[in-house]
Design an enzyme around this catalytic site. Structure first.
Site, mmCIF file in Angstrom:
data_model
loop_
_atom_site.group_PDB
_atom_site.id
_atom_site.type_symbol
_atom_site.label_atom_id
_atom_site.label_comp_id
_atom_site.label_asym_id
_atom_site.label_seq_id
_atom_site.Cartn_x
_atom_site.Cartn_y
_atom_site.Cartn_z
ATOM 1 C CG ASP A 21 16.699 79.765 48.265
ATOM 2 O OD1 ASP A 21 16.022 78.990 49.265
ATOM 3 O OD2 ASP A 21 15.955 79.534 47.379
ATOM 4 C CG ASN A 23 13.797 76.349 50.868
ATOM 5 O OD1 ASN A 23 14.027 77.466 50.282
ATOM 6 N ND2 ASN A 23 12.772 75.640 51.577
ATOM 7 C CG ASP A 25 11.622 78.775 49.339
ATOM 8 O OD1 ASP A 25 12.803 79.507 49.080
ATOM 9 O OD2 ASP A 25 11.000 79.297 50.264
ATOM 10 C CG ASP A 29 15.532 79.795 53.680
ATOM 11 O OD1 ASP A 29 17.337 80.089 54.214
ATOM 12 O OD2 ASP A 29 15.351 79.278 53.051
ATOM 13 C CG ASP A 98 12.394 95.038 62.472
ATOM 14 O OD1 ASP A 98 11.885 95.989 62.722
ATOM 15 O OD2 ASP A 98 12.784 95.662 61.161
ATOM 16 C CG ASP A 200 8.306 99.403 61.542
ATOM 17 O OD1 ASP A 200 8.799 99.717 61.271
ATOM 18 O OD2 ASP A 200 7.007 99.393 60.786
ATOM 19 C CD GLU A 255 10.891 103.107 60.657
ATOM 20 O OE1 GLU A 255 10.875 103.177 59.502
ATOM 21 O OE2 GLU A 255 9.548 102.370 61.057
ATOM 22 C CG HIS A 328 13.790 97.451 55.258
ATOM 23 N ND1 HIS A 328 14.671 98.193 56.364
ATOM 24 C CD2 HIS A 328 12.509 97.651 55.653
ATOM 25 C CE1 HIS A 328 13.584 98.551 57.523
ATOM 26 N NE2 HIS A 328 12.268 98.477 56.902
ATOM 27 C CG ASP A 329 11.331 101.263 54.959
ATOM 28 O OD1 ASP A 329 10.882 100.323 54.075
ATOM 29 O OD2 ASP A 329 11.101 101.380 56.071
#
Length: 542
Positions: A21, A23, A25, A29, A98, A200, A255, A328-329
Site C-alpha cells: 500500500d 498511500n 488507505d 495498489d 488476469d 480465469d 485456469e 490466491h485461491d
C-alpha cells in the site's frame, strides 16, 4: 519440444490488494507494486502475474469486472499502470494480466443494458432463461459460492445465469459480438505492451444449449457436465488465438478446473493453436471431503505423487506443465502440504520449493511463499473477507451440516483468505504493508517472518528460493529433463529423477517430521550436490 522464454521463466503472482500500500488507505495498489519491483528482480523471477486490477465493485475482490479498460479506483490510475509496466520492462520483468471473461460484474455496461428489456441489443451478451414456473429457476444448478446459479430479474421476469456470485453474470460466448468485444479488449491490452494473460475459469466459457437439471450434489445440482469443457470451448480459444494471441510474443495460461491430461493436450498442446499452459487442480483437490474443501483432511503423499507423476509423464513431449502449490485461491502451501510449526517451517518451506521447482514445467511463486508465510490464525467469522468462506460458513452451519466450531477450524485451514493477508515486508507496524488499517488482518507472526529479516539472513527461505531460481537458469536439465518417479509406494519420501542426454538429476524430498533412510542409487554417489535444505555438499554411499 519448442524452446520458448515462458518455459524457462519463473512466474511470481501478486495479489495487488495485499502486496504493498503506497498511500496509507489499507489497500495495496499499483504504485506499491512499482516500489517493490527491485525486490522481485533481486529474487530472480522473470514474470509478474497480477490478479485483477480492473474497475470493479469488489463483490469478489476484483473478479467481478465493471470496466475491462479502466483501473480500480483503490489501485490507482491507468497512468500508474503504464509507469509500473515501463519500470518492470526496464528491469527485464514481464507483466501478465488476469483475464476474467467467463463473467462480468452486474455493474458492467453490457449487463446494465442487457437487463433493461428482452429486445435490447446487449440482451444476448448474457444467458437468460425463463423459470420452470413463477418461483422456480430454470434448473437446479448451484453456484460455486452457494445458493442457486440463477438470479431472478424483475424487469423482464426472467433469470440470468451466474456460476459464481449473483453479481457475476455469465457472458454468452455463443454470441459473436461478445467474442469480438472481448478480443478487441485483449488486443488493446496487448498493444499497451503487456506480456500475456492468465485466463480465469476459461474452461467454463462454453455452455450447452440444453440446460437440464444437473446430477444431485446435496441440495443443488452440478452444472459442470453442461458448463465445463463445453461444446465450443476449443473453437472459441482457437479463434482467440488466431485473432489476438498469435499476433504477439506473449504467454498464456488457462485456469481449467476438471481438466485431464488428455484435455490439457487439446488446450495447450505444442501445436494446438490455443494456449501455452493450463492450471490443473487435481493435486489441490486431494484433501477434499463430503463438503468439498471444507474439511481438515490432509493430503496423502502417495496420492499426491501419483497425480503429479501422471501430469509429468502424461504431458511429456506433448504439452507444458504449470507448477504450483499455492495461489490466491489456496491456503498457504507450507501449512497445507508441510509442517508450519516453528521448528519445521523454514526447512519444510525449502523442501516444498525444491520438490516443485525441480519438476518439469514453469514454476509459479505466490507472494510470500518465498518467505515461508503460513496460514493466519483468524479467530472468528468476522475476521474473514472472502465471499466464498463467509457464504460457506453461513450455509453449512445454518443448515446444521457442520458445527460452527468445526467450520471455523476448516476455514482456518482452507479459506482463501489465508493467502490474502498482507505481504510481510518488515517488523514495523502492519508488517510494513500499510501505514493505515489493512483491509484484512495482518498475520501476527510478521515480527518473525518478514522480507527484511530474510534478506539479511543468507540461510533464509528467501535466499533458498533465489538459489533455486538461479539454478533453473544455469542447468538446462531442470527445464528440459525427462521426469521419472522412484519409490512410488513410499508414504514419506518423494523421490524422482530428471534426465537430459547423459546427464541425470536426483531429487529426494522427505514429507515427514522424522528422519528417513534412503539408499542413494550408485550412479549418483560420485555426483555433486546442486542444492539442499540441510547444507550438505557431498553425497555419501551408505
Amino acid at each position: 519440444m519448442n524452446q520458448t522464454w515462458w518455459k524457462e521463466a519463473v512466474i511470481y503472482q501478486i495479489y495487488p490488494r495485499s502486496f504493498m500500500d503506497s498511500n496509507g488507505d489499507g489497500i495495496g495498489d499499483i504504485k506499491g507494486i512499482t516500489s517493490r519491483l527491485d525486490y522481485l528482480k533481486y529474487l530472480g523471477v522473470d514474470v509478474i502475474w497480477l490478479s485483477p486490477i480492473y474497475k470493479s465493485p469488489n463483490d469478489d475482490n476484483g473478479y467481478d469486472i465493471s470496466d475491462y479498460q479502466a483501473i480500480m479506483d483503490e489501485f490507482g490510475t491507468m497512468e500508474d499502470f503504464d509507469e509500473m509496466l515501463s519500470q518492470a520492462h526496464k528491469r527485464g520483468l514481464r507483466i501478465i494480466m488476469d483475464l476474467v471473461v467467463n463473467h462480468t460484474s452486474d455493474e458492467h455496461k453490457w449487463f446494465m443494458e442487457s437487463r433493461k428489456s428482452k429486445d435490447n441489443e446487449y440482451r444476448d451478451y448474457y444467458i437468460w432463461r425463463d423459470g420452470k414456473d413463477a418461483e422456480t429457476p430454470p434448473n437446479n444448478w448451484g453456484s460455486c459460492f452457494g445458493g442457486s446459479a440463477w438470479q431472478y430479474d424483475e424487469t423482464t421476469g426472467m433469470y440470468y445465469l451466474h456460476l459464481f456470485s449473483k453479481k457475476q453474470p455469465d457472458l454468452n460466448w455463443d454470441n459473436p459480438n461478445v467474442r469480438k468485444d472481448v478480443f478487441d479488449m485483449m488486443t488493446w491490452w496487448c498493444d499497451k505492451g503487456i506480456d500475456g494473460f492468465r485466463m480465469d475459469v476459461i474452461s467454463m466459457i462454453s455452455k450447452t444449449k440444453e440446460m437440464p437439471d444437473g446430477p444431485a450434489a446435496d441440495f443443488y445440482g452440478d452444472y459442470s457436465p453442461y458448463c465445463v469443457h463445453g461444446p465450443n470451448i476449443h473453437k472459441y480459444l482457437r479463434e482467440m488465438n488466431e485473432k489476438v494471441l498469435s499476433k504477439y510474443d506473449i504467454m498464456t495460461v488457462g485456469e481449467t478446473s476438471g481438466v485431464t491430461t488428455e484435455l490439457a493436450k487439446q488446450y495447450a498442446g505444442e501445436n494446438a493453436g490455443e494456449l501455452n499452459m493450463v492450471f490443473q487442480f487435481e493435486h489441490v483437490d486431494l484433501d477434499g471431503g463430503k463438503y468439498g474443501k471444507w474439511t481438515d483432511r490432509r493430503v496423502n503423499l502417495r496420492e499426491f505423487k501419483q497425480v503429479m507423476t501422471s501430469w509429468q509423464t502424461g504431458l511429456e513431449g506433448k504439452a507444458w506443465n504449470s507448477l504450483f502449490l499455492g495461489n490466491h485461491d489456496q491456503p498457504r502451501s507450507v501449512s497445507r502440504f508441510g509442517n508450519d510449526a516453528p521448528e519445521y517451517r523454514e526447512i519444510c518451506a525449502k523442501m516444498l520449493a525444491t520438490c516443485l521447482h525441480m519438476l518439469k514445467g514453469t514454476p509459479y511463486v505466490y507472494q510470500g511463499e518465498e518467505l515461508g508465510m503460513k496460514n493466519c490464525p483468524f479467530s472468528g467469522i468476522e475476521d474473514y473477507r472472502d465471499i466464498e468462506s463467509i457464504n460457506a460458513f453461513r450455509t453449512l452451519t445454518g443448515e446444521g451440516k457442520i458445527a460452527p466450531e468445526d467450520m471455523l477450524r476448516y476455514l482456518a485451514l482452507r479459506s482463501r483468505d489465508n493467502a490474502r493477508t498482507p505481504m510481510q515486508w518488515d517488523d514495523s507496524v502492519n508488517a510494513g504493508f500499510s501505514s493505515g488499517t489493512p483491509w484484512i488482518m495482518v498475520n501476527p507472526d510478521y515480527t518473525e517472518i518478514n522480507a527484511a529479516r530474510e534478506l539479511a539472513d543468507p540461510d533464509s527461505v528467501f535466499h533458498y528460493y533465489r538459489q533455486l531460481i538461479a539454478l533453473r537458469k544455469q542447468e538446462k536439465i531442470i527445464v528440459h529433463g525427462v521426469y521419472e518417479l522412484l519409490e512410488p509406494d513410499s508414504e514419506s519420501l518423494y523421490v524422482y529423477t530428471r534426465t537430459l542426454g547423459e546427464e541425470k538429476l536426483l531429487v529426494i524430498c522427505n514429507f515427514t517430521a522424522g528422519e528417513e533412510e534412503y539408499r542413494i542409487p550408485r550412479e549418483f554417489v560420485s555426483g555433486s550436490v546442486l542444492t539442499g535444505n540441510y547444507g550438505r555438499t557431498t553425497v555419501e554411499e551408505t
